[in-house]
Design a protein around this motif. Sequence first.
Motif, PDB file in Angstrom:
ATOM      1  N   ILE A 145      48.191  33.603  48.643  1.00 40.45           N
ATOM      2  CA  ILE A 145      47.889  35.013  48.858  1.00 40.45           C
ATOM      3  C   ILE A 145      48.183  35.783  47.575  1.00 40.45           C
ATOM      4  N   PRO A 146      47.145  36.285  46.870  1.00 39.83           N
ATOM      5  CA  PRO A 146      47.378  37.081  45.658  1.00 39.83           C
ATOM      6  C   PRO A 146      48.140  38.360  45.995  1.00 39.83           C
ATOM      7  N   MET A 147      49.185  38.635  45.221  1.00 42.98           N
ATOM      8  CA  MET A 147      50.014  39.813  45.454  1.00 42.98           C
ATOM      9  C   MET A 147      49.730  40.931  44.462  1.00 42.98           C
ATOM     10  N   THR A 148      49.130  40.593  43.311  1.00 39.52           N
ATOM     11  CA  THR A 148      48.834  41.568  42.270  1.00 39.52           C
ATOM     12  C   THR A 148      47.377  41.424  41.853  1.00 39.52           C
ATOM     13  N   ASP A 149      46.900  42.401  41.105  1.00 37.91           N
ATOM     14  CA  ASP A 149      45.545  42.333  40.571  1.00 37.91           C
ATOM     15  C   ASP A 149      45.571  41.618  39.218  1.00 37.91           C
ATOM     16  N   PHE A 150      44.660  40.678  39.039  1.00 37.32           N
ATOM     17  CA  PHE A 150      44.544  39.955  37.779  1.00 37.32           C
ATOM     18  C   PHE A 150      43.116  39.443  37.661  1.00 37.32           C
ATOM     19  N   ASN A 151      42.677  39.191  36.445  1.00 36.48           N
ATOM     20  CA  ASN A 151      41.308  38.713  36.293  1.00 36.48           C
ATOM     21  C   ASN A 151      41.252  37.195  36.289  1.00 36.48           C
ATOM     22  N   ALA A 152      40.053  36.666  36.157  1.00 35.47           N
ATOM     23  CA  ALA A 152      39.840  35.229  36.345  1.00 35.47           C
ATOM     24  C   ALA A 152      40.435  34.380  35.235  1.00 35.47           C
ATOM     25  N   ASP A 153      40.852  34.993  34.121  1.00 36.92           N
ATOM     26  CA  ASP A 153      41.392  34.239  32.990  1.00 36.92           C
ATOM     27  C   ASP A 153      42.917  34.239  32.965  1.00 36.92           C
ATOM     28  N   ALA A 154      43.535  34.867  33.972  1.00 31.47           N
ATOM     29  CA  ALA A 154      44.998  35.014  33.995  1.00 31.47           C
ATOM     30  C   ALA A 154      45.630  33.895  34.818  1.00 31.47           C
ATOM     31  N   ALA A 155      45.815  32.733  34.173  1.00 32.29           N
ATOM     32  CA  ALA A 155      46.460  31.580  34.817  1.00 32.29           C
ATOM     33  C   ALA A 155      45.919  31.356  36.232  1.00 32.29           C
ATOM     34  N   PRO A 156      44.615  31.099  36.367  1.00 31.52           N
ATOM     35  CA  PRO A 156      44.015  30.985  37.699  1.00 31.52           C
ATOM     36  C   PRO A 156      44.408  29.699  38.410  1.00 31.52           C
ATOM     37  N   PRO A 157      44.529  29.729  39.728  1.00 37.28           N
ATOM     38  CA  PRO A 157      44.648  28.473  40.479  1.00 37.28           C
ATOM     39  C   PRO A 157      43.371  27.655  40.314  1.00 37.28           C
ATOM     40  N   VAL A 158      43.520  26.344  40.208  1.00 40.10           N
ATOM     41  CA  VAL A 158      42.370  25.449  40.116  1.00 40.10           C
ATOM     42  C   VAL A 158      42.555  24.316  41.119  1.00 40.10           C
ATOM     43  N   VAL A 159      41.437  23.777  41.578  1.00 43.94           N
ATOM     44  CA  VAL A 159      41.481  22.668  42.529  1.00 43.94           C
ATOM     45  C   VAL A 159      40.343  21.708  42.206  1.00 43.94           C
ATOM     46  N   TRP A 160      40.593  20.421  42.397  1.00 45.97           N
ATOM     47  CA  TRP A 160      39.560  19.409  42.196  1.00 45.97           C
ATOM     48  C   TRP A 160      38.898  19.140  43.542  1.00 45.97           C
ATOM     49  N   GLU A 161      37.656  19.576  43.614  1.00 48.42           N
ATOM     50  CA  GLU A 161      36.927  19.590  44.878  1.00 48.42           C
ATOM     51  C   GLU A 161      36.762  18.188  45.462  1.00 48.42           C
TER      52      GLU A 161
ATOM     53  N   ARG B  71      43.876  39.465  31.948  1.00 51.31           N
ATOM     54  CA  ARG B  71      44.422  40.796  32.222  1.00 51.31           C
ATOM     55  C   ARG B  71      45.211  40.754  33.532  1.00 51.31           C
ATOM     56  N   ALA B  72      46.383  41.376  33.499  1.00 57.64           N
ATOM     57  CA  ALA B  72      47.212  41.522  34.701  1.00 57.64           C
ATOM     58  C   ALA B  72      48.159  42.674  34.453  1.00 57.64           C
ATOM     59  N   GLY B  73      48.754  43.183  35.521  1.00 60.81           N
ATOM     60  CA  GLY B  73      49.689  44.276  35.390  1.00 60.81           C
ATOM     61  C   GLY B  73      51.073  43.802  34.962  1.00 60.81           C
ATOM     62  N   PRO B  74      52.053  44.692  34.971  1.00 61.29           N
ATOM     63  CA  PRO B  74      53.404  44.333  34.524  1.00 61.29           C
ATOM     64  C   PRO B  74      54.073  43.274  35.387  1.00 61.29           C
ATOM     65  N   ASP B  75      53.610  43.086  36.629  1.00 61.13           N
ATOM     66  CA  ASP B  75      54.165  42.038  37.490  1.00 61.13           C
ATOM     67  C   ASP B  75      53.624  40.658  37.153  1.00 61.13           C
ATOM     68  N   GLY B  76      52.633  40.583  36.244  1.00 58.05           N
ATOM     69  CA  GLY B  76      52.021  39.312  35.936  1.00 58.05           C
ATOM     70  C   GLY B  76      51.063  38.868  37.028  1.00 58.05           C
ATOM     71  N   ARG B  77      50.668  37.600  36.961  1.00 58.24           N
ATOM     72  CA  ARG B  77      49.795  37.018  37.981  1.00 58.24           C
ATOM     73  C   ARG B  77      50.684  36.451  39.076  1.00 58.24           C
ATOM     74  N   MET B  78      50.809  37.215  40.171  1.00 60.00           N
ATOM     75  CA  MET B  78      51.716  36.833  41.254  1.00 60.00           C
ATOM     76  C   MET B  78      50.928  36.383  42.474  1.00 60.00           C
ATOM     77  N   ILE B  79      51.275  35.185  42.976  1.00 57.38           N
ATOM     78  CA  ILE B  79      50.677  34.644  44.198  1.00 57.38           C
ATOM     79  C   ILE B  79      51.802  34.121  45.080  1.00 57.38           C
ATOM     80  N   CYS B  80      51.751  34.452  46.362  1.00 57.03           N
ATOM     81  CA  CYS B  80      52.684  33.874  47.332  1.00 57.03           C
ATOM     82  C   CYS B  80      52.018  32.674  47.992  1.00 57.03           C
ATOM     83  N   TYR B  81      52.786  31.597  48.120  1.00 58.34           N
ATOM     84  CA  TYR B  81      52.279  30.373  48.744  1.00 58.34           C
ATOM     85  C   TYR B  81      53.125  30.010  49.962  1.00 58.34           C
TER      86      TYR B  81
END
Length: 276
Positions: A162-178, A251-261
């Motif tokens: 669950i993304p907690m902050t706003d960030f763009n697609a280049d900010a340490a994105p989660p990746v998965v091997w389909e 790009r991300a805010g001061p909280d960084g790229r935050m995701i809750c798992y």
Amino acid sequence: MYNSRLQSNTSDINLSEQFQNLGWLHFKFDPALLKWVDHVLPYARAAVAAPENAEWLRCGGTWFVGVNLLPNNLQGRVDDSDPISGEAISFLKNNHAFTGFNLDKAQISVCYPGYPKPSETEFGSTYRYRRNRDGAHIDGLLAIGADRRRYLKEPHAYILGIPMTDFNADAAPPVVWESSHNIVRAVFREFFSDIQEELWADVDITNTYHHLRKEVFDKCQRIQLKLKRGESFLVHRLALHGIGPWGETARAGPDGRMICYFRPKFKSPSEWLCAP
């Protein structure tokens, strides 16, 4: 590749088929989930800033791992919040072979500019793997000891992000091997077939794990997830996944790229391997 082709506005049956085939789902914006995120974010920030949690800062200060630090209850409530809800939660309740719906305390994963940087515990080939292969891993197969031998210690049921902050697609994105979960299941079914279940957690699986990762890299497509607050994603417990590097246009805010798992566990490793 981004996840734009996969939509969550189809029927629940189709979503279940997609999840079983691909090993991941992206759930589009849900106002009920955003309400939960808005309430919970201050508690996540407090956990990240707490001095007693400083040990979770890794990768040269660019990744806060934050395992089980969100103070939520079994239904996802934090203090007086509503229980966590939304399309992803409904999907899990309706489709997942999991007794009841009790959540663990969420991991608060935060990445910052420069991720990943080398550190005292990750350098050489370990650092290069994180940088070049997104630190690709399967949750619950823990690296134990100085030699980092792998053992099945935590039979997770699923991974709900669950993304907690706003960030763009280049900010340490989660990746998965389909569809990697299909390879992983087949390999470990054969590996554990002649081993008593009560011994699985103490069997060194390192060599098999390394071989199956290579097979996944050769055969499966790497998918980079593009996410916003109010959205969520689900990863199959057996799927190979990781974190992409912080890119030049991130790009991300001061909280960084935050995701809750959320990663609740099965009671037995056989459920981890064999449950639908």
